[in-house]
Design a protein around this motif. Sequence first.
Motif, mmCIF file in Angstrom:
data_model
loop_
_atom_site.group_PDB
_atom_site.id
_atom_site.type_symbol
_atom_site.label_atom_id
_atom_site.label_comp_id
_atom_site.label_asym_id
_atom_site.label_seq_id
_atom_site.Cartn_x
_atom_site.Cartn_y
_atom_site.Cartn_z
ATOM 1 N N HIS A 1 33.153 -0.089 -42.711
ATOM 2 C CA HIS A 1 32.188 0.237 -43.761
ATOM 3 C C HIS A 1 31.980 -0.940 -44.711
ATOM 4 O O HIS A 1 32.874 -1.761 -44.901
ATOM 5 N N TYR A 2 30.802 -0.986 -45.304
ATOM 6 C CA TYR A 2 30.507 -1.994 -46.318
ATOM 7 C C TYR A 2 29.542 -1.409 -47.342
ATOM 8 O O TYR A 2 28.854 -0.408 -47.080
ATOM 9 N N ASP A 3 29.499 -1.996 -48.516
ATOM 10 C CA ASP A 3 28.598 -1.544 -49.570
ATOM 11 C C ASP A 3 27.152 -1.782 -49.148
ATOM 12 O O ASP A 3 26.828 -2.796 -48.539
ATOM 13 N N GLU A 4 26.294 -0.837 -49.493
ATOM 14 C CA GLU A 4 24.881 -0.924 -49.113
ATOM 15 C C GLU A 4 24.228 -2.234 -49.550
ATOM 16 O O GLU A 4 23.334 -2.759 -48.880
ATOM 17 N N LYS A 5 24.706 -2.790 -50.663
ATOM 18 C CA LYS A 5 24.103 -4.027 -51.171
ATOM 19 C C LYS A 5 24.384 -5.229 -50.259
ATOM 20 O O LYS A 5 23.775 -6.285 -50.405
ATOM 21 N N TYR A 6 25.324 -5.050 -49.308
ATOM 22 C CA TYR A 6 25.648 -6.141 -48.399
ATOM 23 C C TYR A 6 24.996 -5.973 -47.023
ATOM 24 O O TYR A 6 25.402 -6.624 -46.050
ATOM 25 N N TYR B 1 40.756 -7.820 -38.588
ATOM 26 C CA TYR B 1 40.099 -7.342 -39.798
ATOM 27 C C TYR B 1 38.581 -7.383 -39.666
ATOM 28 O O TYR B 1 38.028 -8.176 -38.907
ATOM 29 N N CYS B 2 37.939 -6.468 -40.388
ATOM 30 C CA CYS B 2 36.479 -6.452 -40.515
ATOM 31 C C CYS B 2 36.161 -7.324 -41.729
ATOM 32 O O CYS B 2 36.882 -7.278 -42.734
ATOM 33 N N ALA B 3 35.076 -8.088 -41.656
ATOM 34 C CA ALA B 3 34.770 -8.981 -42.773
ATOM 35 C C ALA B 3 33.271 -9.197 -42.943
ATOM 36 O O ALA B 3 32.475 -8.996 -42.017
ATOM 37 N N LEU B 4 32.917 -9.608 -44.161
ATOM 38 C CA LEU B 4 31.553 -9.993 -44.507
ATOM 39 C C LEU B 4 31.600 -11.415 -45.036
ATOM 40 O O LEU B 4 32.635 -11.892 -45.487
ATOM 41 N N LYS B 5 30.466 -12.073 -45.015
ATOM 42 C CA LYS B 5 30.348 -13.360 -45.689
ATOM 43 C C LYS B 5 29.513 -13.124 -46.939
ATOM 44 O O LYS B 5 28.317 -12.862 -46.868
ATOM 45 N N ILE B 6 30.187 -13.179 -48.087
ATOM 46 C CA ILE B 6 29.528 -12.939 -49.370
ATOM 47 C C ILE B 6 29.446 -14.253 -50.127
ATOM 48 O O ILE B 6 30.466 -14.859 -50.452
ATOM 49 N N GLU B 7 28.221 -14.700 -50.358
ATOM 50 C CA GLU B 7 27.975 -15.996 -50.990
ATOM 51 C C GLU B 7 28.712 -17.109 -50.234
ATOM 52 O O GLU B 7 29.299 -18.020 -50.830
ATOM 53 N N HIS C 1 22.375 -7.075 -45.677
ATOM 54 C CA HIS C 1 21.816 -8.275 -45.043
ATOM 55 C C HIS C 1 22.801 -9.443 -44.942
ATOM 56 O O HIS C 1 22.428 -10.532 -44.508
ATOM 57 N N GLN C 2 24.051 -9.211 -45.332
ATOM 58 C CA GLN C 2 25.056 -10.266 -45.213
ATOM 59 C C GLN C 2 25.570 -10.356 -43.771
ATOM 60 O O GLN C 2 25.512 -9.386 -43.008
ATOM 61 N N LYS C 3 26.095 -11.509 -43.396
ATOM 62 C CA LYS C 3 26.693 -11.663 -42.078
ATOM 63 C C LYS C 3 27.990 -10.851 -42.025
ATOM 64 O O LYS C 3 28.769 -10.843 -42.967
ATOM 65 N N LYS C 4 28.204 -10.188 -40.893
ATOM 66 C CA LYS C 4 29.372 -9.328 -40.730
ATOM 67 C C LYS C 4 30.057 -9.684 -39.411
ATOM 68 O O LYS C 4 29.385 -9.994 -38.424
ATOM 69 N N TYR C 5 31.387 -9.600 -39.404
ATOM 70 C CA TYR C 5 32.081 -9.958 -38.170
ATOM 71 C C TYR C 5 33.445 -9.285 -38.060
ATOM 72 O O TYR C 5 33.992 -8.750 -39.031
ATOM 73 N N TRP C 6 33.967 -9.319 -36.857
ATOM 74 C CA TRP C 6 35.287 -8.782 -36.500
ATOM 75 C C TRP C 6 36.169 -9.965 -36.145
ATOM 76 O O TRP C 6 35.795 -10.794 -35.325
ATOM 77 N N HIS C 7 37.337 -10.036 -36.789
ATOM 78 C CA HIS C 7 38.210 -11.189 -36.570
ATOM 79 C C HIS C 7 39.513 -10.761 -35.910
ATOM 80 O O HIS C 7 40.150 -9.782 -36.315
ATOM 81 N N SER C 8 39.897 -11.512 -34.887
ATOM 82 C CA SER C 8 41.155 -11.281 -34.178
ATOM 83 C C SER C 8 42.139 -12.389 -34.515
ATOM 84 O O SER C 8 41.823 -13.577 -34.368
ATOM 85 N N GLU C 9 43.335 -12.000 -34.955
ATOM 86 C CA GLU C 9 44.376 -12.988 -35.215
ATOM 87 C C GLU C 9 45.067 -13.424 -33.924
ATOM 88 O O GLU C 9 45.768 -14.423 -33.902
ATOM 89 N N ASN C 10 44.870 -12.651 -32.852
ATOM 90 C CA ASN C 10 45.496 -13.002 -31.574
ATOM 91 C C ASN C 10 45.012 -14.349 -31.070
ATOM 92 O O ASN C 10 45.802 -15.198 -30.645
ATOM 93 N N THR D 1 37.151 -6.467 -45.415
ATOM 94 C CA THR D 1 36.948 -5.127 -45.970
ATOM 95 C C THR D 1 37.901 -4.096 -45.377
ATOM 96 O O THR D 1 38.084 -3.016 -45.931
ATOM 97 N N TYR D 2 38.507 -4.433 -44.241
ATOM 98 C CA TYR D 2 39.396 -3.470 -43.582
ATOM 99 C C TYR D 2 40.361 -4.219 -42.667
ATOM 100 O O TYR D 2 39.941 -4.980 -41.803
#
Length: 237
Positions: free
Chosen positions: A46-51, A104-110, A53-62, A116-117
Amino acid sequence: MVTYGKKELLYFFILFSLIIGVERCSSVSYNRLTVMTGGSVTIPCHYDEKYTHQKKYWHSENNKSSTYTNTKEENLSVIDHPDQSLFTVTIRNLQSTKHDGGYYCALKIEGKPTATYDLYLEVQSAPDVSVVSSSVSGHEGGDISVQCFYSSGYKNKVKQWCRYKDQSCYTVGRTNTSQNSSVQISDDGRRSFTVLMTGLRLTDSGWYYCSVGEALNPVQLTVSKVLHMERFCLSQN
């Protein structure tokens, strides 16, 4: 030789990501997702509605890799659902040697990566927490039931049914008068607890999870509107 538990490993993973500059939302907490070998799992981010149009991605530490939304691979799909303010990550053909680890789930903000998770994914032949189906559906005004299974070692752990979006939870053996009385949760005292949701509303649609202790498993609930003819038929029964 020093050994560490799953929880300690995730804390190290969080500390490392902070060192390399990944910011975290204040609501991020420890989550351990247990899944079956050879199966698949879909994880909501999940992410805030205001984000939207931001880039979103899934990151693996493996393998230190990031997969951006709207990517489809053989055993991995990351799809954005802007109308729901979330993106989903589906991992297929799960194997312990390949998939166990921190994500983790992540966004690129600025321009800055913001998690986010966080979760630790653990593939098991007999998952500590599991469900018969990760997707359930019902009609507006109707009922649904979800059975959540847990291993014997989790018999005395706290058992909950929670909504991902706002982290609101219903707990076995606890009554909160401020919560919706149409949600009932009961433990059979052996290896499963059951969630009953009655008088379903369209707004009940979304992602939930069964949790026992720190282990959890996601469930998607879809509530459909009852058409006029369906209402008539139901009233005749």
